[in-house]
Design a protein around this motif. Structure first.
Motif, PDB file in Angstrom:
ATOM      1  N   THR A 815      10.546  34.388 -38.345  1.00  0.00           N
ATOM      2  CA  THR A 815      10.090  33.171 -39.006  1.00  0.00           C
ATOM      3  C   THR A 815       9.780  32.080 -37.984  1.00  0.00           C
ATOM      4  O   THR A 815       8.766  31.368 -38.112  1.00  0.00           O
ATOM      5  CB  THR A 815      11.156  32.678 -40.004  1.00  0.00           C
ATOM      6  N   ALA A 819       6.108  30.314 -37.326  1.00  0.00           N
ATOM      7  CA  ALA A 819       5.972  28.856 -37.383  1.00  0.00           C
ATOM      8  C   ALA A 819       5.345  28.315 -36.100  1.00  0.00           C
ATOM      9  O   ALA A 819       4.541  27.374 -36.136  1.00  0.00           O
ATOM     10  CB  ALA A 819       7.331  28.212 -37.627  1.00  0.00           C
ATOM     11  N   PRO A 833      10.577  26.352 -40.168  1.00  0.00           N
ATOM     12  CA  PRO A 833      11.230  27.344 -41.030  1.00  0.00           C
ATOM     13  C   PRO A 833      12.624  26.918 -41.473  1.00  0.00           C
ATOM     14  O   PRO A 833      13.302  26.174 -40.775  1.00  0.00           O
ATOM     15  CB  PRO A 833      11.291  28.589 -40.150  1.00  0.00           C
ATOM     16  N   ILE A 849       8.667  29.374 -44.933  1.00  0.00           N
ATOM     17  CA  ILE A 849       7.867  28.321 -44.315  1.00  0.00           C
ATOM     18  C   ILE A 849       6.927  27.783 -45.385  1.00  0.00           C
ATOM     19  O   ILE A 849       6.258  28.566 -46.080  1.00  0.00           O
ATOM     20  CB  ILE A 849       7.047  28.858 -43.122  1.00  0.00           C
TER      21      ILE A 849
END
Length: 887
Positions: A815, A819, A833, A849
């Motif tokens: 994640t 991002a 995130p 996100i």
């Protein structure tokens, strides 16, 4: 040949239908879209001589070592030069002939593009289950071993596989199942195959087929050499119109199959298989005639009927204002014109009442029901009936927006505000309202959005469109006023004196031409607003009494029912009237906690507490997870400190029902929630029992708020309104207002006045105040002001990226990497995130996100396929466009 252009597929289908008609015999190859994960291109197959294939057909084709479902896209006489003809495999079979029209292809392509989903995945959602079948590899035991040690040198994986197969009666498992149970499955299977203990085979796809049943058809009626029993059978067939189902005839005549076989051999009857449609059993209903409309209903009906092409109508009617009658009368002339209508509802629980009203008005044969609670066979048969082109009405839930009605004249979204129209998972994460708008546009037909509490998105869309129209009309009026002023000036002004240098003209000069007056400069708006501000027969909306439960507690009332609600329930019992009790949660209690150490019973697979569910008396007490459905027996002692003092907190439908039995033993009630409506037909059964007066109270969850029309209900009690408020979601207030207003609207829809009692610990909350006065517009105004400041929908757009994995570190790192890549793209705001509000569900750790951007134009968004490549094996990524749930 491989094509990676989804948008061209619809054109290919429509263009090549004409080509097919002209040169069927010349086409030896077909290019297909294969139902295989990650595939978005076309593959070439040879057409066997015995098959007739057209673009749009659903096929079964070999693909690698499997057989998969596929869609025929285009035909050709020669394969691509890059493909050797001898390597091209043949199509196995035609599953369904002719389905995808060009407008339908365009719709599927729009859904695929907008929701960032492979086209084949959208097709999977659109088709009924079982059409795109897939073969699977299976392992079958050849000979059982009395003593497993008699097979030497078997590795542990091979021994485990052999043991699993021997323990099962059929000795047959899918390879996928064995992979879940045994590590190093490939190695173990190779050993067993080498020793000749098992065999591996490919099971063909299990596609849904028409249901066939034997029918008996009368051929010869002249009685020559029949027995007495055979003459009776002949008479029964004559009286039945010459045809009867085989089983039905055997039962009526109390005869045997051998007797019918003998009659067939003599040439009196024929026995053949005929298709029998699998449809939802419809009740026999009294014929319903159109009702006389009030002025607002008549205006709404006129607005809909005067539309000749695509337009969107927001039918904003208070609860009990007669929206369904407007729907019925709007559809009636369409059927006479040979057109069909599509009616979408948010919940399966709504369909029994609605379908009964439609069947009573139009007859059983005109109505079809389509939703996920039907069997695969019922959905398949209903889907094929739509393809006939006969004028019909399809009533269904979210997925019915893809119903293949070829001559669509009207689409209706009832209770359009409901979040059940949005799919959160799996992909595509479509909203039925958005897809319905596209479909109405492509079919060039009106779309009616009906609700007592319209979504803010629809409200802003209609009002902004109306503002544009009013502005344009104002400009036109100004132009017309200027033109008229000029014309009046010219007509009233004295003639100009002749120029001194010019001789006078013998006749007056012609007047200069006046500027043309615009005839119809204002385009027809695509969004129209049609209000129904009053209930039928001018019945009043029920008064809403707000009870402050803090004061109840201070005055010594520790019951979950306030004194006001207790009195109302007693009156209900005395008068024999009926009521509704609304609770926002099912089950008995929200959570179970130890009073000694504070330990809370939690799900071992999710980061949530277990809810207590009480089943029948004497049965085990159960704790259930409402996220992954994990079930455990309620312990007698605290697992942490062994204390016996475990207390239930919070109230669900079961606990409310238990309290009703304790305080009002004579009051009969019916629970109406997802626990009591799991079985097929349960919605109809429970509502029919209540309508027949078998109970005084209907106790349930949000299923009660979704458009149920129960005229005998005079009391609505909301046990705990606070459970809907103060949630960590920007739509929480909107949802709470809609839910509470809708449930309040169930009261007083008949001849007797209604009453609503709403219990809360925060009576000063703006949502509670708005519900008290049924004040939709003031609530909307205040809510929209907050949304505009924060740039949330409908003043902004959102895309939510959901990531999950069994590995918490892996999903968190993935994640963060995504991002970082997204931060290089300007034009949108990135929130996160961050872990999801419930971080772990079914042992999968969830992160997300949120992308936020302006609604007028899409920014430069990243290539989502490249984003997906950042996800390692084991990390699942879902792209939710326009999410309704961001918790």
């Amino acid at each position: 040949m491989y094509i990676n252009d989804n948008n061209s597929l619809g054109l290919l289908v429509s263009e090549n239908k004409d080509l097919y008609r002209a040169a069927t015999n010349a086409n030896q190859y077909v290019e297909v879209l294969v139902d295989f994960p990650g595939n978005s291109g076309l593959f070439t197959y040879r057409i066997p001589n015995q098959l007739e294939i057209k673009p749009g057909d659903i096929l079964s084709v070999p693909f690698g070592s499997q057989q998969l479902g596929a869609i025929a896209i285009r035909l050709s006489s020669q394969p691509n030069v890059d493909i050797a003809p001898e390597k091209i495999r043949a199509v196995e079979d035609v599953v369904t002939s002719g389905f995808f029209a060009s407008a339908y292809w365009e719709l599927l392509n729009r859904v695929a593009a907008y929701y960032y989903t492979p086209l084949i995945q959208v097709i999977r959602v659109a088709l009924p289950p079982g059409l795109l079948g897939r073969s699977q590899r299976r392992v079958r035991l050849i000979k059982r071993q009395k003593n497993q040690s008699s097979v030497p040198f078997l590795s542990p994986p091979a021994q485990q596989i052999l043991q699993l197969l021997q323990d099962q009666g059929a000795g047959d498992y899918s390879f996928a199942y064995l992979q879940q149970k045994v590590k190093s499955t490939y190695r173990g299977l190779r050993e067993l195959l080498r020793h000749g203990l098992v065999e591996s085979y490919l099971e063909p796809p299990r596609t849904t087929k028409p249901k066939l049943q034997k029918a008996v058809i009368l051929i010869d009626t002249i009685d020559r050499d029949l027995t007495t029993r055979q003459r009776e059978i002949l008479d029964v067939l004559r009286r039945s119109g010459g045809e009867l189902w085989h089983s039905e005839l055997l039962q009526i005549c109390s005869t045997s199959s051998s007797t019918l076989k003998a009659m067939e051999q003599k040439g009196y009857i024929a026995i053949e298989e005929r298709e029998i449609l699998r449809k939802e059993q419809a009740q026999v209903l009294d014929l319903d005639i159109p009702k006389i409309l009030n002025l607002a209903q008549s205006n709404a009906l006129a607005t809909i009927q005067k539309l000749e092409g695509f337009a969107e109508v927001l039918l904003h009617g208070v609860t009990g204002s007669g929206k369904t009658e407007v729907y019925l009368q709007a559809i009636a002339p369409l059927l006479a014109q040979g057109k069909s209508a599509l009616v979408l509802v948010p919940e399966i629980g709504l369909t029994p009442q609605l379908t009964d009203r439609f069947r009573a008005r139009f007859g059983n044969n005109k109505i079809s029901v389509y939703h996920s609670a039907l069997s695969d066979g019922e959905r398949y048969d209903t889907w094929r009936q739509m393809l006939t082109g006969d004028p019909q009405i399809v009533i269904g839930t979210r997925s019915a927006v893809f119903a293949p009605l070829p001559n669509l004249g009207l689409i209706i979204l009832d209770e359009e505000h409901d979040s059940s129209f949005k799919q959160d998972s799996p992909i595509p994460t479509y909203h039925a309202r958005t897809v319905a708008q596209w479909r109405a546009e492509l079919e060039n037909c009106p779309l009616v959005l009906g609700s007592a509490t319209p979504s803010l998105d629809s409200w802003v869309s209609v009002n902004s469109q109306q503002s544009i129209v009013n502005s344009q009309q104002s400009t036109v009026n100004s132009q017309q006023s200027t033109v008229h002023s000029q014309q009046e000036y010219l007509e009233n002004s004295p003639p100009s004196p002749p120029s001194p240098s010019s001789p006078p003209s013998p006749s007056s000069p012609p007047s200069p031409p006046s500027p043309p007056i615009p005839q119809s400069p204002v385009p027809s708006p695509q969004s129209l607003y049609s209000p129904l501000p009053e209930r039928i027969n001018s019945r009043p909306l029920p008064p809403v009494e707000i009870v402050d439960m803090r004061q109840e507690l201070q005055q010594g009332n520790r019951s979950i029912f306030s004194r006001s609600l207790q009195e109302a329930l007693q009156q209900l019992q005395q008068t024999g009237q009926q009521g509704i009790l609304f609770i926002h949660r099912r089950g008995h209690s929200t959570f179970v906690s130890c009073r000694s150490c504070g330990y809370v019973m939690e799900c071992p697979h999710c980061d949530v507490s277990l809810a207590y569910h009480q089943t029948e008396e004497g049965a085990p007490q159960l704790l259930r997870c409402h996220y992954c459905n994990y079930v455990a027996v309620h312990p007698k002692n605290c697992p942490e400190c062994s204390s016996p003092y475990l207390k239930f907190f919070g109230s669900g439908t079961q606990r409310v029902a238990q309290e009703l039995s304790r305080q009002f033993p004579e009051l009969k009630y019916i629970r109406f929630d997802s626990d009591t409506t799991r079985n097929k037909g349960a919605h109809r059964t429970l509502l029919t029992r209540f309508a027949n007066g078998e109970a005084n109270l209907l106790v349930g969850t949000q299923m009660l708020t979704k458009g149920l029309d129960l005229p005998q209900v005079t009391l609505v009690g909301v046990v705990a309104a606070d459970g809907l408020l103060n949630l960590s979601d920007y739509r929480a207030s909107e949802r709470a207002f809609q839910t509470l207003t809708q449930v309040a609207g169930r009261a007083g829809r008949g001849d007797d006045p209604g009453r609503v009692i709403m219990q809360t610990y925060t009576p000063e909350h703006p949502v509670i105040e708005a519900v008290r006065y049924h004040d939709y517009e003031s609530f909307v105004q205040a809510e929209l002001e907050q949304r505009q400041v924060l740039n949330y929908p409908p003043y902004g757009r959102l895309i939510l990226l959901r990531l999950s994995s069994f590995d918490p570190i892996q999903v968190q790192n993935t994640t963060s990497a995504i991002a970082t890549v997204l931060s290089d793209n300007p034009g949108f705001e990135i929130l996160g995130p961050a872990p999801a509000s419930v971080m772990r569900v079914a042992n999968r750790y969830r992160w997300q996100i949120l992308l936020k951007f302006a609604p007028d134009a899409l920014p430069h968004l990243p290539d989502w396929e490249e984003i997906r490549l950042l996800c390692p094996d084991g990390v699942n990524l879902t792209i939710d466009v326009d999410p309704l749930n961001i918790m």
